[in-house]
Design a protein around this motif. Structure first.
Motif, PDB file in Angstrom:
ATOM      1  N   THR A  38       0.832  -1.209   0.000  1.00 43.51           N
ATOM      2  CA  THR A  38       0.000   0.000   0.000  1.00 43.51           C
ATOM      3  C   THR A  38       0.861   1.250   0.000  1.00 43.51           C
ATOM      4  OG1 THR A  38      -1.760  -1.167   1.203  1.00 43.51           O
ATOM      5  CG2 THR A  38      -1.816   1.243   1.232  1.00 43.51           C
ATOM      6  N   ILE A  39       1.908   1.247   0.814  1.00 47.61           N
ATOM      7  CA  ILE A  39       2.813   2.401   0.873  1.00 47.61           C
ATOM      8  C   ILE A  39       3.509   2.598  -0.469  1.00 47.61           C
ATOM      9  CG2 ILE A  39       4.937   3.292   1.927  1.00 47.61           C
ATOM     10  CD1 ILE A  39       4.078   1.885   4.523  1.00 47.61           C
ATOM     11  N   LEU A  40       3.977   1.520  -1.070  1.00 42.47           N
ATOM     12  CA  LEU A  40       4.664   1.619  -2.360  1.00 42.47           C
ATOM     13  C   LEU A  40       3.736   2.158  -3.447  1.00 42.47           C
ATOM     14  CD1 LEU A  40       6.769  -1.694  -2.455  1.00 42.47           C
ATOM     15  CD2 LEU A  40       7.576   0.632  -2.010  1.00 42.47           C
ATOM     16  N   LEU A  41       2.490   1.687  -3.463  1.00 41.51           N
ATOM     17  CA  LEU A  41       1.536   2.151  -4.471  1.00 41.51           C
ATOM     18  C   LEU A  41       1.254   3.645  -4.340  1.00 41.51           C
ATOM     19  CD1 LEU A  41      -1.021  -0.810  -4.470  1.00 41.51           C
ATOM     20  CD2 LEU A  41       0.422  -0.111  -6.380  1.00 41.51           C
ATOM     21  N   LYS A  42       1.323   4.144  -3.101  1.00 37.06           N
ATOM     22  CA  LYS A  42       1.034   5.553  -2.864  1.00 37.06           C
ATOM     23  C   LYS A  42       2.248   6.459  -3.040  1.00 37.06           C
ATOM     24  CE  LYS A  42      -2.853   4.837   0.303  1.00 37.06           C
ATOM     25  NZ  LYS A  42      -3.386   5.061   1.676  1.00 37.06           N
ATOM     26  N   VAL A  46       4.232   6.632 -10.893  1.00 34.08           N
ATOM     27  CA  VAL A  46       3.679   5.738 -11.906  1.00 34.08           C
ATOM     28  C   VAL A  46       4.702   5.445 -12.996  1.00 34.08           C
ATOM     29  CG1 VAL A  46       1.891   5.497 -13.678  1.00 34.08           C
ATOM     30  CG2 VAL A  46       1.341   6.527 -11.463  1.00 34.08           C
ATOM     31  N   GLU A  47       5.531   6.445 -13.325  1.00 35.94           N
ATOM     32  CA  GLU A  47       6.530   6.262 -14.376  1.00 35.94           C
ATOM     33  C   GLU A  47       7.504   5.131 -14.033  1.00 35.94           C
ATOM     34  OE1 GLU A  47       4.744  10.177 -14.500  1.00 35.94           O
ATOM     35  OE2 GLU A  47       5.821   9.106 -12.900  1.00 35.94           O
ATOM     36  N   ILE A  48       7.883   5.039 -12.765  1.00 31.68           N
ATOM     37  CA  ILE A  48       8.805   3.980 -12.341  1.00 31.68           C
ATOM     38  C   ILE A  48       8.120   2.620 -12.393  1.00 31.68           C
ATOM     39  CG2 ILE A  48      10.135   3.085 -10.390  1.00 31.68           C
ATOM     40  CD1 ILE A  48      10.757   5.923  -9.590  1.00 31.68           C
ATOM     41  N   ILE A  49       6.852   2.570 -11.977  1.00 28.67           N
ATOM     42  CA  ILE A  49       6.107   1.308 -12.038  1.00 28.67           C
ATOM     43  C   ILE A  49       5.993   0.838 -13.483  1.00 28.67           C
ATOM     44  CG2 ILE A  49       3.896   0.192 -11.569  1.00 28.67           C
ATOM     45  CD1 ILE A  49       3.501   2.108  -9.257  1.00 28.67           C
ATOM     46  N   ASN A  50       5.721   1.771 -14.386  1.00 29.29           N
ATOM     47  CA  ASN A  50       5.612   1.406 -15.803  1.00 29.29           C
ATOM     48  C   ASN A  50       6.935   0.874 -16.346  1.00 29.29           C
ATOM     49  OD1 ASN A  50       2.905   2.093 -16.071  1.00 29.29           O
ATOM     50  ND2 ASN A  50       3.368   4.228 -16.530  1.00 29.29           N
ATOM     51  N   ALA A  97       6.941  -7.299  -2.004  1.00 31.51           N
ATOM     52  CA  ALA A  97       6.167  -6.078  -2.241  1.00 31.51           C
ATOM     53  C   ALA A  97       6.648  -5.366  -3.499  1.00 31.51           C
ATOM     54  CB  ALA A  97       6.258  -5.152  -1.031  1.00 31.51           C
ATOM     55  N   VAL A  98       7.957  -5.345  -3.712  1.00 30.14           N
ATOM     56  CA  VAL A  98       8.527  -4.693  -4.897  1.00 30.14           C
ATOM     57  C   VAL A  98       8.181  -5.474  -6.155  1.00 30.14           C
ATOM     58  CG1 VAL A  98      10.667  -4.056  -6.067  1.00 30.14           C
ATOM     59  CG2 VAL A  98      10.397  -3.582  -3.627  1.00 30.14           C
ATOM     60  N   ILE A  99       8.335  -6.791  -6.119  1.00 27.83           N
ATOM     61  CA  ILE A  99       8.091  -7.613  -7.305  1.00 27.83           C
ATOM     62  C   ILE A  99       6.610  -7.624  -7.674  1.00 27.83           C
ATOM     63  CG2 ILE A  99       7.640  -9.898  -6.311  1.00 27.83           C
ATOM     64  CD1 ILE A  99      10.213  -9.322  -9.046  1.00 27.83           C
ATOM     65  N   PHE A 100       5.732  -7.487  -6.682  1.00 25.34           N
ATOM     66  CA  PHE A 100       4.299  -7.476  -6.934  1.00 25.34           C
ATOM     67  C   PHE A 100       3.788  -6.111  -7.383  1.00 25.34           C
ATOM     68  CE2 PHE A 100       3.682 -11.607  -5.019  1.00 25.34           C
ATOM     69  CZ  PHE A 100       2.442 -12.018  -5.466  1.00 25.34           C
ATOM     70  N   LEU A 101       4.571  -5.072  -7.234  1.00 27.86           N
ATOM     71  CA  LEU A 101       4.100  -3.705  -7.469  1.00 27.86           C
ATOM     72  C   LEU A 101       3.455  -3.514  -8.837  1.00 27.86           C
ATOM     73  CD1 LEU A 101       3.835  -0.885  -6.297  1.00 27.86           C
ATOM     74  CD2 LEU A 101       6.164  -0.387  -7.085  1.00 27.86           C
ATOM     75  N   PRO A 102       4.110  -3.890  -9.949  1.00 24.83           N
ATOM     76  CA  PRO A 102       3.465  -3.679 -11.252  1.00 24.83           C
ATOM     77  C   PRO A 102       2.203  -4.510 -11.449  1.00 24.83           C
ATOM     78  CG  PRO A 102       5.491  -4.939 -11.505  1.00 24.83           C
ATOM     79  CD  PRO A 102       5.470  -4.452 -10.094  1.00 24.83           C
ATOM     80  N   LEU A 103       2.190  -5.761 -10.923  1.00 24.59           N
ATOM     81  CA  LEU A 103       1.019  -6.614 -11.089  1.00 24.59           C
ATOM     82  C   LEU A 103      -0.180  -6.055 -10.321  1.00 24.59           C
ATOM     83  CD1 LEU A 103      -0.144  -9.245 -12.260  1.00 24.59           C
ATOM     84  CD2 LEU A 103       0.570 -10.385 -10.152  1.00 24.59           C
TER      85      LEU A 103
END
Length: 228
Positions: A38-42, A46-50, A97-103
């Motif tokens: 949740t913290i990572l998503l907030k 978005v550019e880094i997640i992409n 948490a990091v590996i799941f972030l984009p999914l």
């Protein structure tokens, strides 16, 4: 106090306490994962997640780092030092948490948040059912070890090939990985008493948490594919 007694050789009271602490730490690990995610998503732009899934080679690098770090965390989980076990568990939760972030980002954005909840509930139900089989069955599930190892290497090879050559592994690959993750949970659960001492419940929870997250990943991917 930490003891070196193998769980299989411990008293009934000690064994029950080991399982109680192990599954409590599994539950706390899942809650910690939700909090960190949740913290990572907030906070993560978005550019880094992409970027994490925009380039195949970037994703390969992430998977490679994750694999190496997972091996290190697993080694820490077998330590007799409680602090080392906790460090390994915390480190692995952060990795997941990091590996799941984009999914998770894609699931929340394209399939709706409900699919994440459905995948989580289905994963928990499957984990509970598989665990019940492991504890109530008198069968020896050690034969699953070689199947899991071979299946793991094959899946890594297919993932790498898919990333390099740009082909989609598809629904059946995800189904196969759900079966592999289920077998891993069954194997890990059945061998808890023969692998860990009564003081290694933190490390035992790490191994179960890892298998649960693998199952959750591919259950979520299957549900997302049905909505796309």
């Amino acid at each position: 106090m930490m003891t070196d007694v193998l769980v299989a050789h411990s008293t009934e009271v000690e064994r029950a306490e080991f399982y109680k602490k192990t599954y409590l730490h599994v539950a706390l690990s899942i809650l910690a994962f939700i909090g960190v995610e949740t913290i990572l998503l907030k906070t993560v732009p978005v550019e880094i997640i992409n970027l994490m899934f925009a380039q195949n080679y970037t994703w390969l690098l992430i998977i490679g780092v994750f694999w190496l770090a997972s091996m290190l965390a697993s080694r820490w989980s077998l330590s007799q030092s409680k602090s080392t076990q906790y460090f390994g568990l915390g480190f692995y939760i952060l990795l997941e948490a990091v590996i799941f972030l984009p999914l998770i980002y894609m699931a929340a954005g394209t399939a709706g948040g409900a699919v994440i909840y459905q995948a989580a509930m289905l994963t928990i139900a499957m984990f509970a059912g598989i665990s019940a089989i492991a504890y109530t069955s008198k069968r020896d599930f050690s034969f699953l070890r070689n199947i899991i190892i071979i299946g793991g290497f094959l899946s890594i090879g297919l993932i790498v090939a898919g990333a390099i050559f740009g082909f989609n592994l598809g629904l059946w690959f995800s189904v196969g990985m759900v079966i592999l993750a289920s077998a891993s949970i069954l194997y890990e659960t059945s061998k808890l008493k023969d692998t860990y001492t009564t003081g290694q419940y933190v490390g035992a929870s790490l191994q179960l948490f890892a298998s649960i997250m693998l199952l959750f990943w591919y259950v979520l991917r299957i549900l997302m594919s049905r909505r796309s």
